[in-house]
Design a protein around this motif. Structure first.
Motif, PDB file in Angstrom:
ATOM      1  N   VAL A  38      46.668  49.634  39.158  1.00 32.14           N
ATOM      2  CA  VAL A  38      46.271  49.304  37.797  1.00 32.14           C
ATOM      3  C   VAL A  38      46.838  47.930  37.435  1.00 32.14           C
ATOM      4  CG1 VAL A  38      46.432  49.985  35.373  1.00 32.14           C
ATOM      5  CG2 VAL A  38      46.196  51.730  37.164  1.00 32.14           C
ATOM      6  N   PRO A  39      46.010  47.008  36.944  1.00 33.40           N
ATOM      7  CA  PRO A  39      46.524  45.684  36.585  1.00 33.40           C
ATOM      8  C   PRO A  39      47.530  45.762  35.437  1.00 33.40           C
ATOM      9  CG  PRO A  39      44.253  45.948  35.850  1.00 33.40           C
ATOM     10  CD  PRO A  39      44.561  47.110  36.719  1.00 33.40           C
ATOM     11  N   SER A  40      48.408  44.795  35.401  1.00 36.20           N
ATOM     12  CA  SER A  40      49.436  44.777  34.363  1.00 36.20           C
ATOM     13  C   SER A  40      48.840  44.418  33.008  1.00 36.20           C
ATOM     14  CB  SER A  40      50.519  43.762  34.722  1.00 36.20           C
ATOM     15  OG  SER A  40      49.989  42.438  34.664  1.00 36.20           O
ATOM     16  N   ALA A  41      49.568  44.780  31.950  1.00 35.56           N
ATOM     17  CA  ALA A  41      49.121  44.437  30.599  1.00 35.56           C
ATOM     18  C   ALA A  41      49.017  42.930  30.433  1.00 35.56           C
ATOM     19  CB  ALA A  41      50.091  45.035  29.576  1.00 35.56           C
ATOM     20  N   ALA A  42      49.928  42.184  31.061  1.00 35.05           N
ATOM     21  CA  ALA A  42      49.897  40.723  30.971  1.00 35.05           C
ATOM     22  C   ALA A  42      48.646  40.167  31.632  1.00 35.05           C
ATOM     23  CB  ALA A  42      51.151  40.134  31.611  1.00 35.05           C
ATOM     24  N   ALA A  43      48.273  40.736  32.783  1.00 35.63           N
ATOM     25  CA  ALA A  43      47.064  40.279  33.478  1.00 35.63           C
ATOM     26  C   ALA A  43      45.819  40.579  32.646  1.00 35.63           C
ATOM     27  CB  ALA A  43      46.970  40.947  34.842  1.00 35.63           C
ATOM     28  N   ILE A  44      45.810  41.729  31.986  1.00 35.74           N
ATOM     29  CA  ILE A  44      44.665  42.083  31.143  1.00 35.74           C
ATOM     30  C   ILE A  44      44.555  41.122  29.972  1.00 35.74           C
ATOM     31  CG2 ILE A  44      43.724  43.848  29.599  1.00 35.74           C
ATOM     32  CD1 ILE A  44      45.034  45.938  31.458  1.00 35.74           C
ATOM     33  N   ARG A  45      45.686  40.822  29.325  1.00 37.98           N
ATOM     34  CA  ARG A  45      45.664  39.883  28.198  1.00 37.98           C
ATOM     35  C   ARG A  45      45.185  38.504  28.641  1.00 37.98           C
ATOM     36  NH1 ARG A  45      50.577  42.521  26.926  1.00 37.98           N
ATOM     37  NH2 ARG A  45      51.751  40.831  27.903  1.00 37.98           N
TER      38      ARG A  45
ATOM     39  N   LEU B 189      38.881  41.897  37.410  1.00 34.91           N
ATOM     40  CA  LEU B 189      40.293  42.264  37.413  1.00 34.91           C
ATOM     41  C   LEU B 189      40.495  43.724  37.790  1.00 34.91           C
ATOM     42  CD1 LEU B 189      43.271  41.551  36.730  1.00 34.91           C
ATOM     43  CD2 LEU B 189      42.779  42.288  34.379  1.00 34.91           C
ATOM     44  N   TRP B 190      39.609  44.582  37.294  1.00 36.67           N
ATOM     45  CA  TRP B 190      39.738  46.009  37.561  1.00 36.67           C
ATOM     46  C   TRP B 190      39.122  46.424  38.901  1.00 36.67           C
ATOM     47  CZ3 TRP B 190      42.660  49.578  35.128  1.00 36.67           C
ATOM     48  CH2 TRP B 190      43.220  49.210  33.903  1.00 36.67           C
ATOM     49  N   GLY B 191      38.620  45.457  39.662  1.00 35.99           N
ATOM     50  CA  GLY B 191      38.148  45.746  41.016  1.00 35.99           C
ATOM     51  C   GLY B 191      36.740  46.249  41.122  1.00 35.99           C
ATOM     52  N   PHE B 192      35.908  45.983  40.084  1.00 36.32           N
ATOM     53  CA  PHE B 192      34.522  46.453  40.129  1.00 36.32           C
ATOM     54  C   PHE B 192      33.528  45.307  40.320  1.00 36.32           C
ATOM     55  CE2 PHE B 192      36.757  49.737  37.628  1.00 36.32           C
ATOM     56  CZ  PHE B 192      36.530  50.821  38.473  1.00 36.32           C
ATOM     57  N   GLY B 193      34.032  44.139  40.651  1.00 40.70           N
ATOM     58  CA  GLY B 193      33.166  43.004  40.940  1.00 40.70           C
ATOM     59  C   GLY B 193      32.927  42.899  42.434  1.00 40.70           C
ATOM     60  N   PRO B 194      32.455  41.730  42.908  1.00 39.37           N
ATOM     61  CA  PRO B 194      32.172  41.568  44.337  1.00 39.37           C
ATOM     62  C   PRO B 194      33.415  41.481  45.207  1.00 39.37           C
ATOM     63  CG  PRO B 194      31.794  39.521  43.140  1.00 39.37           C
ATOM     64  CD  PRO B 194      32.031  40.570  42.112  1.00 39.37           C
TER      65      PRO B 194
END
Length: 333
Positions: free
Chosen positions: A126-133, A114-119
């Motif tokens: 910055v992802p939204s709080a809803a996306a993080i939850r 989600l934070w863009g550190f994968g492949p």
């Protein structure tokens, strides 16, 4: 951790053998002193490469037919038979996850993505709080169940296992044990910066490794350590990050908050008997931050060296178990 060893002065005979290759999206290196009537370097390299292939076949999430990928596709609640080595690594990871209070979690992959550190493509926002939850619902090692006695595992929810924070350290240990089985006792094994050292260096004294100074865009040494019969791993958050509106977002994700760590701890080095544990602990302590990391290191008897940023300065601190290593080290200011 700088993988290079400092070969100063005259070398003793026999001359060291140096092997290397690619694995796990990074590189591996082995330097060892050959023994009388030992295997030829080509045979040693072939054996080490075969072991690395086997580890990838088991623990690489990039391989769709790997053991871990098959497990991640299993139906929740269904038991899956796993190999002894796979179970060993998962057991260590789950134990460190519990001891760290959830700061280390091998199901954190969805948040990393989600934070863009994968492949996938890196983030520019910055992802939204809803996306993080939402992603946090896909994270939690408590939804993994390991039955060591029966050699099986299952997912209680659709979480995905990712062993990238411990597999390199495990690979180092596997290669080291293979060398010892061949009566090779003087060696340095390194995979992706994680290392294990045994016996003497080609100079005839301890191996010398360096803790890197956390300095984006440049490489320099903060501390040189003389090591033998030990493993060392370093984790840092000062190279892989992105910035939005002047704020830096590190690749070190705290599974408990779902967000990148925001403290001043930038580098953690762990010295241990095995590299698998050192690798995972370095990640866990990086997430915790300096104060909690030192407290946990003292509680667990871990030899830990921390570097935190104080304005423009880099300030070191260390656990009591690390103090003996300082007696044979060189700090570079």
């Amino acid at each position: 951790m700088l993988a290079g060893l400092l070969l100063a002065g005259c070398q003793r005979q026999p001359l060291p053998v140096e092997l290397s290759g690619a694995t796990m999206g990074t590189s591996w290196h082995v330097t060892y002193l050959p023994v009388a009537n030992g295997f030829e370097p080509e045979a040693v390299q072939a054996e080490l490469e075969a072991l690395l292939v086997a580890i990838n076949d088991s623990m690489s999430t990039w391989q769709t037919d790997s053991e871990i990928s098959r497990f991640n596709r299993s139906s929740p609640g269904a038991w899956v038979a796993v190999s002894t080595s796979f179970a060993e690594v998962v057991a260590e990871a789950l134990a460190i996850g519990e001891l760290s209070g959830g700061a280390y979690d091998v199901t954190v992959g969805p948040l990393v993505e989600l934070w863009g550190f994968g492949p996938a493509r890196p983030r520019i926002d910055v992802p939204s709080a809803a996306a993080i939850r939402e992603r946090q619902q896909q994270v939690g090692q408590q939804f993994l169940e390991l039955d060591l006695e029966q050699g099986r595992m299952r997912r209680l929810r659709e979480v995905e296992l990712d062993l990238s924070s411990i597999a390199k350290g495990y690979a180092v240990d596997v290669l080291a044990e293979a060398l010892l089985a061949q009566q090779i006792t003087d060696f340095l094994v390194e995979v992706g910066g994680e290392m294990r050292l045994s016996g003497s260096s080609p100079r005839g004294d301890a191996w010398r490794v360096a803790v890197e100074r956390p300095q984006p865009g440049a490489r320099s040494v903060a501390l040189g350590i003389a090591l033998t019969d030990a493993a060392v791993a370093t984790s840092g958050d000062y190279r892989n990050y992105f910035e939005v509106d002047g704020r830096r977002y590190s690749h070190s994700i705290d599974p408990r908050s779902g967000r990148p760590v925001a403290h001043d701890l930038v580098s953690v080095t762990v010295i241990a008997a095995d590299c698998m544990g050192a690798d995972a602990w370095a990640t866990a302590l990086t997430v915790l931050g300096a104060e909690q990391a030192l407290a946990l290191a003292e509680d667990q008897g871990l030899a830990v060296y921390l570097l935190r940023r104080d304005g423009e300065r880099i300030v070191p601190s260390y656990s009591s178990a690390f103090e003996p290593w300082l007696e044979v080290s060189t700090r570079i200011d």
